[in-house]
Design an enzyme around this catalytic site. Structure first.
Site, short mmCIF file in Angstrom:
data_model
loop_
_atom_site.label_atom_id
_atom_site.label_comp_id
_atom_site.label_asym_id
_atom_site.label_seq_id
_atom_site.Cartn_x
_atom_site.Cartn_y
_atom_site.Cartn_z
N SER A 113 72.11 24.52 63.49
CA SER A 113 70.85 23.84 63.22
C SER A 113 71.04 22.50 62.51
O SER A 113 70.15 21.67 62.52
CB SER A 113 69.92 24.74 62.40
OG SER A 113 70.37 24.82 61.07
N LYS A 150 68.60 23.38 55.76
CA LYS A 150 67.81 22.37 56.46
C LYS A 150 67.62 21.13 55.59
O LYS A 150 67.88 21.16 54.40
CB LYS A 150 66.40 22.93 56.78
CG LYS A 150 66.35 24.10 57.75
CD LYS A 150 66.45 23.64 59.19
CE LYS A 150 66.27 24.83 60.14
NZ LYS A 150 67.24 25.92 59.88
#
Lengths: 190, 190
Positions: A113, A150
């Site tokens: 990610s 993230k």
DNA sequence: AGTATAAGGGAACAGATGTTCCCTCGTCAA
DNA sequence: TTGACGAGGGAACATCTGTTCCCTTATACT
């Protein structure tokens, strides 16, 4: 026994035993002579050259040369000549990368990610807990019971967690969001 | 004074002075008591718990807890509870990343030629000199007088240096090629 | 050869340091 | 109240360690 090689032996001694050798240990185990006088002369020279430090009581202390790696400039500059090599600054990775040791942890990265941020599965992240996240910090967060890594962003619409990979979706936490740590460094070992 | 806090003070002492405190320094500067007996009891407990080590002469030595960072598992696993935290393995970055300290250097990356390998401008590369390169190692090479960082490949057609970015061309060295070092790790600090 | 200078060896010394021992004092139970 | 027990304080001791000093041996020069 050469000067440089003897210093290297002292460095090894410290690396193994986690303490500096005494004069007598240097005399017997490193210089292989019998004279205290010359041992002192040898140590004095090392201290003068800044390769060793001394206690108020005369005991030996390690210097920066005992830790860390020598730091070069840029790839394009290439390697310095052996003569210049002595002048290089040494720097410990730990001191460089770790601000607050108590709060810092290592964490292995899984998943793609954050790929476009140059963070890939198998990389090791250094994370620090207890710091307030700023926009665009990379954070370790617990969202609705799931852990992820993230980009952090907070604007008028609230907090969002943005991946660095178009194949993943931005997360808008519904119920629970805990920013557990901030990524301070990423390490890839080959 | 609490047990944990006192140990932390000892760790700080070592971090600053690069040596372990003596019993008397612990007594006066850390425990703030006057009794040698109790100082010894305190130290004995730390040694028993594996937080401190002792010399054959009784002098104190640092343990692994004095260096490095605690290592967690994967991002998905999250952080352990404070109770489990004590069990975490600690690991020094230097020991982990540096095989041969003499031959290892830090080098700052410029240019985008290794972008798709997750290596970007501003990253710091740890490189080791004097090792034989294998195929697909990332190397620091001097080609016809210019320094670059590329993948190394040797096949029937000879040695080539391959970038990790389609915008750059593979290099087939014409005259001079020196593989100066092999990249052993890449570090990105935020 | 003879002498002066430096190098090597090792004893001696003073201070530091881990360890033990003894004394004092407070607490608690009988 | 009295005795036992443990904690705290601090002196005493043996060992370790940096430093100095002195004697012997090697080397170089005249």
């Amino acid at each position: 026994m050469k000067y440089e090689a003897s210093f290297e032996k002292i460095r090894r001694f410290f690396e193994e035993k986690k303490r500096m050798p005494t004069y007598r240990e240097i005399r017997d185990g490193i210089l292989h002579i019998a004279s205290m006088k010359q041992t002192k002369q040898f140590v004095d020279k090392l201290v003068e050259d800044g390769l060793l430090d001394r206690d108020p009581n005369g005991r030996l202390l390690p210097t920066r040369n005992f830790f860390g790696v020598r730091k070069l400039g840029y790839v394009e500059a290439g390697f310095p000549s052996p003569a210049e090599e002595e002048l290089l600054d040494t720097m410990t990775l730990d001191d460089w990368l770790i601000g607050n040791r108590e709060a810092t942890f290592m964490l292995e990265v899984k998943g793609e990610s954050m790929r476009d941020a140059g963070i890939r599965p198998g990389d090791t992240a250094l994370v620090e807990r207890g710091k307030e996240p700023k926009n665009d910090d990379i954070v370790i967060a617990c969202v609705d019971g799931k852990w992820t890594m993230k980009y952090y962003r907070k604007d008028s619409r609230g907090v969002s967690l943005i991946p660095a990979n178009p194949a993943f979706k931005t997360i808008w936490p519904k119920e629970e969001l805990r920013i557990e740590a901030i990524v301070t460094a990423v390490i890839r070992k080959y």
